[in-house]
Design a protein around this motif. Structure first.
Motif, PDB file in Angstrom:
ATOM      1  N   UNK A   1     138.618   0.862  39.246  1.00 20.13           N
ATOM      2  CA  UNK A   1     139.437   1.661  38.335  1.00 20.13           C
ATOM      3  C   UNK A   1     139.019   1.467  36.886  1.00 20.13           C
ATOM      4  N   UNK A   2     139.017   2.559  36.167  1.00 23.57           N
ATOM      5  CA  UNK A   2     138.729   2.522  34.733  1.00 23.57           C
ATOM      6  C   UNK A   2     140.073   2.580  34.030  1.00 23.57           C
ATOM      7  N   UNK A   3     140.344   1.599  33.177  1.00 23.25           N
ATOM      8  CA  UNK A   3     141.693   1.475  32.621  1.00 23.25           C
ATOM      9  C   UNK A   3     141.636   1.380  31.094  1.00 23.25           C
ATOM     10  N   UNK A   4     142.184   2.382  30.429  1.00 23.94           N
ATOM     11  CA  UNK A   4     142.222   2.329  28.965  1.00 23.94           C
ATOM     12  C   UNK A   4     143.650   2.138  28.460  1.00 23.94           C
TER      13      UNK A   4
ATOM     14  N   UNK B   1     133.875  -0.878  25.249  1.00 24.18           N
ATOM     15  CA  UNK B   1     133.811   0.461  25.824  1.00 24.18           C
ATOM     16  C   UNK B   1     132.359   0.882  26.092  1.00 24.18           C
ATOM     17  N   UNK B   2     131.464   0.533  25.174  1.00 24.67           N
ATOM     18  CA  UNK B   2     130.081   1.010  25.320  1.00 24.67           C
ATOM     19  C   UNK B   2     129.284   0.260  26.396  1.00 24.67           C
TER      20      UNK B   2
ATOM     21  N   UNK C   1     143.919  12.986  26.628  1.00 24.52           N
ATOM     22  CA  UNK C   1     142.929  13.858  27.266  1.00 24.52           C
ATOM     23  C   UNK C   1     141.503  13.403  26.997  1.00 24.52           C
ATOM     24  N   UNK C   2     141.255  12.988  25.748  1.00 26.96           N
ATOM     25  CA  UNK C   2     139.898  12.608  25.383  1.00 26.96           C
ATOM     26  C   UNK C   2     139.422  11.420  26.221  1.00 26.96           C
ATOM     27  N   UNK C   3     140.319  10.413  26.364  1.00 28.21           N
ATOM     28  CA  UNK C   3     139.966   9.239  27.153  1.00 28.21           C
ATOM     29  C   UNK C   3     139.725   9.607  28.616  1.00 28.21           C
ATOM     30  N   UNK C   4     140.597  10.482  29.141  1.00 26.53           N
ATOM     31  CA  UNK C   4     140.422  10.904  30.540  1.00 26.53           C
ATOM     32  C   UNK C   4     139.060  11.565  30.732  1.00 26.53           C
ATOM     33  N   UNK C   5     138.725  12.477  29.814  1.00 26.99           N
ATOM     34  CA  UNK C   5     137.427  13.159  29.934  1.00 26.99           C
ATOM     35  C   UNK C   5     136.291  12.154  29.880  1.00 26.99           C
ATOM     36  N   UNK C   6     136.376  11.262  28.912  1.00 26.53           N
ATOM     37  CA  UNK C   6     135.332  10.264  28.715  1.00 26.53           C
ATOM     38  C   UNK C   6     135.163   9.405  29.979  1.00 26.53           C
TER      39      UNK C   6
ATOM     40  N   UNK D   1     145.279  16.772  33.711  1.00 27.82           N
ATOM     41  CA  UNK D   1     145.500  16.735  32.267  1.00 27.82           C
ATOM     42  C   UNK D   1     146.921  17.096  31.853  1.00 27.82           C
ATOM     43  N   UNK D   2     147.515  18.081  32.541  1.00 27.90           N
ATOM     44  CA  UNK D   2     148.846  18.527  32.114  1.00 27.90           C
ATOM     45  C   UNK D   2     149.965  17.535  32.445  1.00 27.90           C
TER      46      UNK D   2
END
Lengths: 583, 583
Positions: A431-434, A330-331, A378-383, A368-369
């Motif tokens: 794309x960022x994929x978590x 991630x970093x 939400x945290x991952x999306x913000x990040x 988010x909703x």
């Protein structure tokens, strides 16, 4: 003029067209007539009449005749029974009115003077003045309400602009776009074709088209390897279960081919490469030493497109993508994304595309909703959104943001490419994929000796090859830059006498890996030059008395420029330095 | 020893094995025990017993104990009722005897001394003397009569040779083949893998395996283009109708994937490329000027193989073929075939394969009377077979002829490759085809302005890439020649102190397009050298106090040879000249 006013203008012009057609063809019924991008259309049930583009002058004349009498639209709210009575002869209007009423919408008639109509769109204030700069463009069949079970109506396309200049510019652009149409040029330049024997949307690249594909492919593979990607090769079919694991199967099912039962396995053509690369990653354990791992592949993929949506090489049923999946701690994700944007920029530059003019970036965000459409975290999306935004800001590249355009597994950066019609399309994405790392249980051993979950960056470094080739054909109107041209040099001997010398030069150029063609037809030099120019071959070498045996040749460009006599070796080194610089 | 005598020897040894097992494991029943290539097997219903390779010494000892008592087989014809009585305890023998009797075959018992058996094969005269040099090899499960509905029996494989030397040589070869097994090396060297997630027989090429594939692909494409082939790109799926037109569909249906219904079309994965190239040829008319046309393609193909027959990369369900179809006037066919053989020879040489040792040609002929299997046109068959024979004779290449091995559309030349087990297989073929031009109505305009029917030469210039890679892994035991090695040079710094210099050398080599790896692990030099040698990387560069900053490096080969200190630039030019020469 803003979009709303332009739409009003165009929709009003559809009314004018409807009025003219109804006057000229008694019994014709007007159905819907909306504004669309760059113009409008109006659908008709023509009854006993047939209409073609040859009738346009007559219809346009009638429109011009009516126009001065249209002083302004007057509106009136009506009830459904009133509407049914007013439009008793037009079943299409009645069907729409009934539906609007059912939805609780108000019904409103409009009349610019002597043509009562019923619709829900906006109109101009002063039609007689504002609608003057129109043009009818084409005619096509269209099912009523887009449903093939319904009657096929006649659809007339047209456009209208606020000023004469704007209209003329637009018509010029359409003309230019027609000349650049990759379907036409693809045939003229012998680049690709379709065959009824093979099937719809399944392109056959002729030798010249396949050459462009090969040049692009090697260019990209070499550049990616230089940048630390590892090219792999995974099968174009896999078990349906693989896409169930990724979650793609229920989601993408509509655009996938039907499964094939083989022994005890259910196999399917791959619609994307990511799960294949994850399967590869899982073959053996990985340590932080090896990370990030950048698996790349020039990957054949298969998506079902409706036959009505197939368009030349732009929209096909099988395509090749320069795909990659960066599996990274991630970093390190941020610097990886910086690297991807740098690569995209490099490749686009080589193709002659300029950031801010030919393409720009779109940061596509989640909502988010909406946990139905977007994985809930939400945290991952913000990040992740912040990382992408940061990268775009730091890179100082032209970009804009768009809500509700992300993938279900994370936000993305879309490369928005502008085509010759001025229309902007997503060519490919980063794309960022978590989410997939969780679904596939991807892990690596970190410095502390612990298992750690990586993130995945999905990216293409070029759109689908087929689409990119279509785009480049139109962008260059077939006159590819030297490094991409399927034939780079044509040798034109003035007569049979110079065949030997011509052949010798051909072999010399071939040895230097120049793509060369010898035109041995017994035609005049003029005819040969004309042909070569039409084929858009960058350089022609003319061989006659003056040149034979001197070690020199006369060079001419496809633009008609005479470069004079030059030695073969100078010519070759000129070509090579141009090719190296992607000219 | 001729094949019949060798078969007799081996089959007799199966009897000996049966006798020993029955003595050691009371109640075990012997089923069939035929001679096979390189040995024999014997099937048993082991009843309550289990058997593994650990039991082989005991069984072999028992065989040796019995052997001196076997002075010679005595035979006796029996009736079915007699056989049923003699073998009343062995349902397998009774089933076989009943079947033989039904077919009108004679039943014969044999007895080498004290072990009555019933079989139809040949035997040695003096078993006690001839059967001494045997060895049991492995054990596996096998269904009775190969039918999975029947009971799973225990199959013991073994071999026997006339002399001790021959046996020992064979066992050594088996050992060597095991070490060279591409499935084992493929894993050890990180070349390829299979994944349960993806599916059976669908290989994933890891970065190193994909590198070999890419090198081979570019090598072949470049060489073919040099020789006047035109590379094209056609879709890996097509309408089933395409293969109905070619006549392949009913014929090859069993090895094709099931069709997929998409809209109104029935699509299928392609099992071969020829009909695609014919469809391409038919896109526009062709003049004799352009002929012969040589369409080539590195073409993904799909054939259904039974899961039991899948073997590493040798036998897969999707593969890549360097395919081509030469469409040529009949009178130019011969020189085209000469060109093909020359290309095959060139490619094989580059791969380090020698005609007459690693491969030879087989001229595969049709059978004039058999118009069911071979298209009926005696004159064409005679003509085509003579052309192929002439070419082989003139080329002075090692070849032999084989009746009844042609394709249905014409005779062919098979490239018969010998693998590490000494077994010969058809790697790929060159086919003369006078039928497809008729089926597809292929035509060109000849010098006289008339339509003329061409002939087609189908050819591969390499077997399937997957199979070729498997073959090369085994041929080189993973120690690929420099030009094919996925990593060509490993840089081994003696300690962290020399990292910078090591990195500098790495970048220099990369710039010269050398495939290089830097081993930065904090292990001892000895460990690093051992690892690199196991990875069979051709060269290692050792960087220590002596080398740092001198512009030189110490070079060592994977064979353990110390090449001493050398400047980087000399090293690079050595590498390059080796690569150019396919060393």
């Amino acid at each position: 003029m803003d979009k709303q006013n332009l739409d009003n203008l165009r929709h009003s012009c559809a009314h004018l067209l409807a009025h003219a057609v109804k006057q000229l063809y008694p019994g014709a019924l007007n159905a819907i007539g909306p504004a669309i991008e760059n113009g409008f259309y109006q659908d008709f049930d023509m009854g006993k009449w047939n209409i073609s583009e040859e009738d346009f002058p007559k219809i346009e004349a009638k429109m011009k005749e009516i126009l001065p009498t249209w002083k302004g639209f007057s509106f009136k709210e009506v009830t459904l029974p009133e509407a049914k009575k007013l439009f008793k002869d037009n079943k299409y209007k009645i069907e729409m009115a009934t539906e609007f009423a059912k939805q609780g919408k108000k019904l409103q008639t409009n009349d610019p003077g002597d043509f009562l109509d019923l619709c829900k769109m906006g109109h101009v204030e002063n039609p007689s003045k504002e609608l003057r700069h129109f043009k009818l463009l084409s005619v096509a069949g269209a099912y009523w309400r887009g449903d093939e079970k319904n009657k096929m109506l006649t659809r007339i396309y047209g456009t209208v602009f606020p000023t004469k200049d704007e209209l003329e510019n637009h018509l010029k652009m359409i003309e230019e776009a027609k000349k650049r149409d990759h379907r036409k040029l693809g045939q003229d330049l012998d680049l690709f074709a379709f065959s009824d024997l093979v099937g719809k949307g399944l392109p056959l690249l002729m030798p010249k088209g396949a050459t462009i594909k090969r040049i692009l492919e090697r260019f990209i593979v070499d550049e990616e390897i230089k940048r630390g990607y590892q090219h792999v090769s995974t099968p174009p079919i896999a078990k349906v279960d693989l896409y169930r694991t990724s979650g793609h199967y229920p989601y993408y099912k509509e655009t996938m081919y039907p499964p094939m039962i083989v022994d005890e396995e259910e196999l399917i053509l791959r619609p994307m490469t990511c799960p294949h690369h994850f399967a590869l990653f899982k073959i053996r354990p990985h340590s932080y030493h090896e990370m990030p791992i950048r698996y790349a592949e020039i990957s054949p993929q298969f998506r079902y497109e409706k036959s009505g949506e197939l368009t030349g090489l732009m929209r096909v049923r099988t395509f090749l993508l320069s795909d990659a999946h960066i599996i990274t701690p991630k970093n390190q994700a941020k610097e990886e994304i910086v690297g991807v944007l740098d690569l995209i920029d490099f490749i686009n530059k080589a193709l002659g595309l300029k950031a801010g003019i030919d393409y720009r970036y779109r940061l596509s965000l989640g909502v988010r909703g909406d946990s139905k459409k977007y994985y809930k975290d939400d945290e991952m999306w913000n990040f992740a959104e912040n990382i992408l935004r940061d990268v775009l800001k730091n890179q100082k590249v032209p970009y804009f943001e768009a809500e509700n355009e992300a993938a279900f597994y994370g936000p993305k950066i879309d490369v928005q490419m502008k085509n010759v019609n001025g229309k902007e399309d997503t060519a490919f994405t980063v794309q960022y994929d978590f989410v997939m790392p969780k679904r596939f249980n991807l892990r690596f051993i970190n410095k502390e000796g612990q298992e750690e979950e990586p993130v995945v960056i999905h990216r293409a470094s070029l759109g689908a090859f087929e689409r990119t080739i279509a785009f480049l054909i139109e962008h260059y109107a077939g006159a590819f830059p030297l490094w991409l041209a399927p034939v780079q040099v044509a040798i034109l001997p003035i007569s049979d006498k110079f065949q030997d010398y011509a052949l010798k030069i051909k072999e010399e150029l071939k040895k230097e890996l120049i793509r060369v063609e010898l035109n041995n037809d017994s035609k005049t030099l003029g005819a040969k030059i004309r042909e070569t120019t039409l084929q858009k071959i960058p350089y022609m070498i003319i061989i006659g008395e003056k040149e034979a045996g001197t070690g020199k040749c006369s060079v001419r460009t496809r633009e008609g420029k005479d470069l004079g006599q030059i030695t073969i070796s100078d010519f070759v080194s000129n070509l090579k330095s141009q090719i190296e610089n992607f000219s």
